[in-house]
Design a protein around this motif. Sequence first.
Motif, PDB file in Angstrom:
ATOM      1  N   LEU A 102      12.723  10.425  -0.482  1.00 11.32           N
ATOM      2  CA  LEU A 102      12.495  11.837  -0.756  1.00 11.32           C
ATOM      3  C   LEU A 102      13.460  12.733   0.006  1.00 11.32           C
ATOM      4  O   LEU A 102      13.673  12.546   1.206  1.00 11.32           O
ATOM      5  N   PRO A 103      14.030  13.712  -0.645  1.00  8.85           N
ATOM      6  CA  PRO A 103      14.873  14.677   0.059  1.00  8.85           C
ATOM      7  C   PRO A 103      14.021  15.537   0.987  1.00  8.85           C
ATOM      8  O   PRO A 103      12.835  15.758   0.736  1.00  8.85           O
ATOM      9  N   GLU A 104      14.617  16.009   2.051  1.00 10.44           N
ATOM     10  CA  GLU A 104      13.891  16.840   3.007  1.00 10.44           C
ATOM     11  C   GLU A 104      13.535  18.196   2.401  1.00 10.44           C
ATOM     12  O   GLU A 104      14.305  18.766   1.623  1.00 10.44           O
ATOM     13  N   ARG A 105      12.350  18.668   2.740  1.00 13.55           N
ATOM     14  CA  ARG A 105      11.895  20.027   2.442  1.00 13.55           C
ATOM     15  C   ARG A 105      11.866  20.350   0.947  1.00 13.55           C
ATOM     16  O   ARG A 105      12.039  21.492   0.549  1.00 13.55           O
ATOM     17  N   GLU A 106      11.643  19.336   0.143  1.00 15.82           N
ATOM     18  CA  GLU A 106      11.539  19.540  -1.305  1.00 15.82           C
ATOM     19  C   GLU A 106      10.147  19.115  -1.755  1.00 15.82           C
ATOM     20  O   GLU A 106       9.789  17.946  -1.628  1.00 15.82           O
ATOM     21  N   PRO A 107       9.348  20.027  -2.280  1.00 20.51           N
ATOM     22  CA  PRO A 107       7.970  19.679  -2.659  1.00 20.51           C
ATOM     23  C   PRO A 107       7.925  18.659  -3.793  1.00 20.51           C
ATOM     24  O   PRO A 107       8.693  18.741  -4.753  1.00 20.51           O
ATOM     25  N   HIS A 108       7.014  17.706  -3.654  1.00 21.91           N
ATOM     26  CA  HIS A 108       6.739  16.730  -4.705  1.00 21.91           C
ATOM     27  C   HIS A 108       5.226  16.556  -4.784  1.00 21.91           C
ATOM     28  O   HIS A 108       4.691  15.518  -4.387  1.00 21.91           O
ATOM     29  N   PRO A 109       4.523  17.574  -5.290  1.00 23.78           N
ATOM     30  CA  PRO A 109       3.056  17.540  -5.246  1.00 23.78           C
ATOM     31  C   PRO A 109       2.437  16.397  -6.025  1.00 23.78           C
ATOM     32  O   PRO A 109       1.388  15.878  -5.644  1.00 23.78           O
ATOM     33  N   GLY A 110       3.075  15.979  -7.115  1.00 23.94           N
ATOM     34  CA  GLY A 110       2.518  14.892  -7.911  1.00 23.94           C
ATOM     35  C   GLY A 110       2.474  13.586  -7.141  1.00 23.94           C
ATOM     36  O   GLY A 110       1.434  12.927  -7.059  1.00 23.94           O
ATOM     37  N   ILE A 111       3.618  13.198  -6.579  1.00 22.31           N
ATOM     38  CA  ILE A 111       3.659  11.932  -5.835  1.00 22.31           C
ATOM     39  C   ILE A 111       2.892  12.072  -4.524  1.00 22.31           C
ATOM     40  O   ILE A 111       2.354  11.089  -4.002  1.00 22.31           O
ATOM     41  N   TYR A 112       2.793  13.291  -3.998  1.00 21.46           N
ATOM     42  CA  TYR A 112       1.976  13.483  -2.801  1.00 21.46           C
ATOM     43  C   TYR A 112       0.522  13.118  -3.081  1.00 21.46           C
ATOM     44  O   TYR A 112      -0.109  12.378  -2.321  1.00 21.46           O
ATOM     45  N   LYS A 113      -0.021  13.639  -4.166  1.00 18.52           N
ATOM     46  CA  LYS A 113      -1.434  13.382  -4.481  1.00 18.52           C
ATOM     47  C   LYS A 113      -1.669  11.899  -4.720  1.00 18.52           C
ATOM     48  O   LYS A 113      -2.686  11.345  -4.293  1.00 18.52           O
ATOM     49  N   GLN A 114      -0.724  11.239  -5.417  1.00 19.37           N
ATOM     50  CA  GLN A 114      -0.896   9.813  -5.668  1.00 19.37           C
ATOM     51  C   GLN A 114      -0.779   9.017  -4.367  1.00 19.37           C
ATOM     52  O   GLN A 114      -1.479   8.018  -4.176  1.00 19.37           O
ATOM     53  N   THR A 115       0.087   9.471  -3.462  1.00 21.34           N
ATOM     54  CA  THR A 115       0.212   8.797  -2.169  1.00 21.34           C
ATOM     55  C   THR A 115      -1.073   8.929  -1.358  1.00 21.34           C
ATOM     56  O   THR A 115      -1.523   7.963  -0.730  1.00 21.34           O
ATOM     57  N   GLU A 116      -1.655  10.092  -1.388  1.00 23.33           N
ATOM     58  CA  GLU A 116      -2.906  10.304  -0.661  1.00 23.33           C
ATOM     59  C   GLU A 116      -4.010   9.388  -1.188  1.00 23.33           C
ATOM     60  O   GLU A 116      -4.754   8.787  -0.414  1.00 23.33           O
ATOM     61  N   ARG A 117      -4.101   9.285  -2.511  1.00 24.39           N
ATOM     62  CA  ARG A 117      -5.105   8.385  -3.096  1.00 24.39           C
ATOM     63  C   ARG A 117      -4.833   6.934  -2.719  1.00 24.39           C
ATOM     64  O   ARG A 117      -5.758   6.166  -2.423  1.00 24.39           O
ATOM     65  N   LEU A 118      -3.562   6.547  -2.736  1.00 18.48           N
ATOM     66  CA  LEU A 118      -3.196   5.185  -2.364  1.00 18.48           C
ATOM     67  C   LEU A 118      -3.574   4.897  -0.917  1.00 18.48           C
ATOM     68  O   LEU A 118      -4.132   3.839  -0.596  1.00 18.48           O
ATOM     69  N   MET A 119      -3.276   5.834  -0.028  1.00 24.09           N
ATOM     70  CA  MET A 119      -3.586   5.638   1.386  1.00 24.09           C
ATOM     71  C   MET A 119      -5.085   5.481   1.619  1.00 24.09           C
ATOM     72  O   MET A 119      -5.509   4.746   2.511  1.00 24.09           O
ATOM     73  N   ASP A 120      -5.876   6.150   0.822  1.00 25.07           N
ATOM     74  CA  ASP A 120      -7.327   6.064   0.986  1.00 25.07           C
ATOM     75  C   ASP A 120      -7.880   4.728   0.516  1.00 25.07           C
ATOM     76  O   ASP A 120      -9.062   4.434   0.752  1.00 25.07           O
ATOM     77  N   LEU A 121      -7.057   3.903  -0.131  1.00 27.18           N
ATOM     78  CA  LEU A 121      -7.477   2.561  -0.546  1.00 27.18           C
ATOM     79  C   LEU A 121      -7.063   1.489   0.451  1.00 27.18           C
ATOM     80  O   LEU A 121      -7.337   0.302   0.223  1.00 27.18           O
ATOM     81  N   LEU A 122      -6.416   1.889   1.534  1.00 27.39           N
ATOM     82  CA  LEU A 122      -5.974   0.920   2.536  1.00 27.39           C
ATOM     83  C   LEU A 122      -7.138   0.052   2.993  1.00 27.39           C
ATOM     84  O   LEU A 122      -8.244   0.547   3.238  1.00 27.39           O
ATOM     85  N   GLY A 123      -6.861  -1.235   3.138  1.00 31.02           N
ATOM     86  CA  GLY A 123      -7.881  -2.173   3.586  1.00 31.02           C
ATOM     87  C   GLY A 123      -8.631  -2.832   2.448  1.00 31.02           C
ATOM     88  O   GLY A 123      -9.329  -3.823   2.670  1.00 31.02           O
ATOM     89  N   GLN A 124      -8.525  -2.295   1.239  1.00 32.37           N
ATOM     90  CA  GLN A 124      -9.176  -2.900   0.076  1.00 32.37           C
ATOM     91  C   GLN A 124      -8.157  -3.812  -0.623  1.00 32.37           C
ATOM     92  O   GLN A 124      -7.553  -3.454  -1.634  1.00 32.37           O
ATOM     93  N   ASP A 125      -7.978  -4.986  -0.046  1.00 35.70           N
ATOM     94  CA  ASP A 125      -6.872  -5.862  -0.436  1.00 35.70           C
ATOM     95  C   ASP A 125      -6.939  -6.346  -1.873  1.00 35.70           C
ATOM     96  O   ASP A 125      -5.919  -6.767  -2.433  1.00 35.70           O
ATOM     97  N   GLU A 126      -8.111  -6.296  -2.504  1.00 34.78           N
ATOM     98  CA  GLU A 126      -8.215  -6.775  -3.874  1.00 34.78           C
ATOM     99  C   GLU A 126      -7.652  -5.768  -4.871  1.00 34.78           C
ATOM    100  O   GLU A 126      -7.223  -6.152  -5.967  1.00 34.78           O
ATOM    101  N   ILE A 127      -7.669  -4.493  -4.521  1.00 37.89           N
ATOM    102  CA  ILE A 127      -7.172  -3.489  -5.467  1.00 37.89           C
ATOM    103  C   ILE A 127      -5.899  -2.797  -4.986  1.00 37.89           C
ATOM    104  O   ILE A 127      -5.208  -2.150  -5.765  1.00 37.89           O
ATOM    105  N   TRP A 128      -5.586  -2.920  -3.702  1.00 33.91           N
ATOM    106  CA  TRP A 128      -4.410  -2.241  -3.150  1.00 33.91           C
ATOM    107  C   TRP A 128      -3.107  -2.640  -3.840  1.00 33.91           C
ATOM    108  O   TRP A 128      -2.308  -1.755  -4.207  1.00 33.91           O
ATOM    109  N   PRO A 129      -2.794  -3.949  -4.042  1.00 30.91           N
ATOM    110  CA  PRO A 129      -1.483  -4.288  -4.614  1.00 30.91           C
ATOM    111  C   PRO A 129      -1.226  -3.642  -5.968  1.00 30.91           C
ATOM    112  O   PRO A 129      -0.116  -3.155  -6.221  1.00 30.91           O
ATOM    113  N   LEU A 130      -2.220  -3.615  -6.852  1.00 30.46           N
ATOM    114  CA  LEU A 130      -2.019  -2.976  -8.149  1.00 30.46           C
ATOM    115  C   LEU A 130      -1.843  -1.467  -7.985  1.00 30.46           C
ATOM    116  O   LEU A 130      -0.998  -0.858  -8.659  1.00 30.46           O
ATOM    117  N   ALA A 131      -2.638  -0.866  -7.106  1.00 25.09           N
ATOM    118  CA  ALA A 131      -2.484   0.575  -6.855  1.00 25.09           C
ATOM    119  C   ALA A 131      -1.097   0.871  -6.308  1.00 25.09           C
ATOM    120  O   ALA A 131      -0.466   1.869  -6.671  1.00 25.09           O
TER     121      ALA A 131
END
Length: 241
Positions: A102-131
Motif C-alpha cells: 500500500l502507498p503511504e497516506r492513501e485511503p483504501h477503505p474497502g481493503i481496510y474493512k476486509q482486513t479488519e474482518r480477517l484479523m477478527d478471525l485470527l486463531g480460527q484455523d479451520e476458516i482462516w486460510p480461506l478467508a
Amino acid sequence: MDWRDHGILLTSRRHGETAAIIEVFTEEHGRHAGVVRGGTSRKIAPILQPGAQLDVIWRARLEEHIGTFQVEPLRSRAAAAFSGRLALAGLNAVVALLSFCLPEREPHPGIYKQTERLMDLLGQDEIWPLAYLNWELALLEELGFGLDLSVCAVTGATEGLVHVSPRSGRAVTAEGAGEWADRMLPLPPCLRGEGPAPDAEIAQGFETTGYFLEHRVAPALGHRPLPEARGRFVDLFTRRL
C-alpha cells in the motif's frame, strides 16, 4: 495539522531513547507513520503489537512531516495471534503485505474493512486460510491487478473454468488452454467462491494469487521481493496437507 482515526498496527520500531515509530493502516487515512513518545515504556509498549486495533490521533506542524501519534487501545489481538503457529504466521503475512503493497497516506477503505474482518478471525484455523485467500484476491483487486474468473478468455464459456492465464489474469477452460495447459495457473473452485474449499484447493489458490503478487505487484513497486512472511505462512499451511 491533526486528525483522528482508528486502525490496525502494522509495525513498530524503537526511535531514540524512549520513543517508537509506528505504522498504522487506518480506515480514512491509509497507511500512515508517526512517532509515539514514550512508546518503549512499560505502559505503552505492550499496546504496540502488530495487529492491535488502535484509536489514534496524529498531529504535525506541516502535513509532510512524520508527525506524532497519541494511541489508545481498542482491541488486542495478541491472544489470538499467539494461539498457534498458523495464526501468528498469518498475522505476520497480512501486516507485511500491507506495509509492502500500500502507498503511504492513501485511503483504501474497502481493503481496510476486509482486513479488519480477517484479523477478527485470527486463531480460527479451520476458516482462516480461506478467508486469507479471499483477502489476497481483494488486495490484488484493490491494487489494480484483479483477476477475472467469471468467463473463459478464449472460448467465452462460463462453465468448466479450470485455469488462470498468467498473462491476462483471466479464467480459461481446459479446451481453451489446449497445448498451453501446462503453462497455466490453477483455478480451484474455492477461488471462485464455490464448493467446500478443502485445504488442497486453498493451496492451489495460494499458488495463483502468489504468482500475481510476485510477478505483477512486486515489479510495479520497483522489483522488491515479496515479504518472506507471506511465504512462511503458505509453507506452514501446506505442511498440514
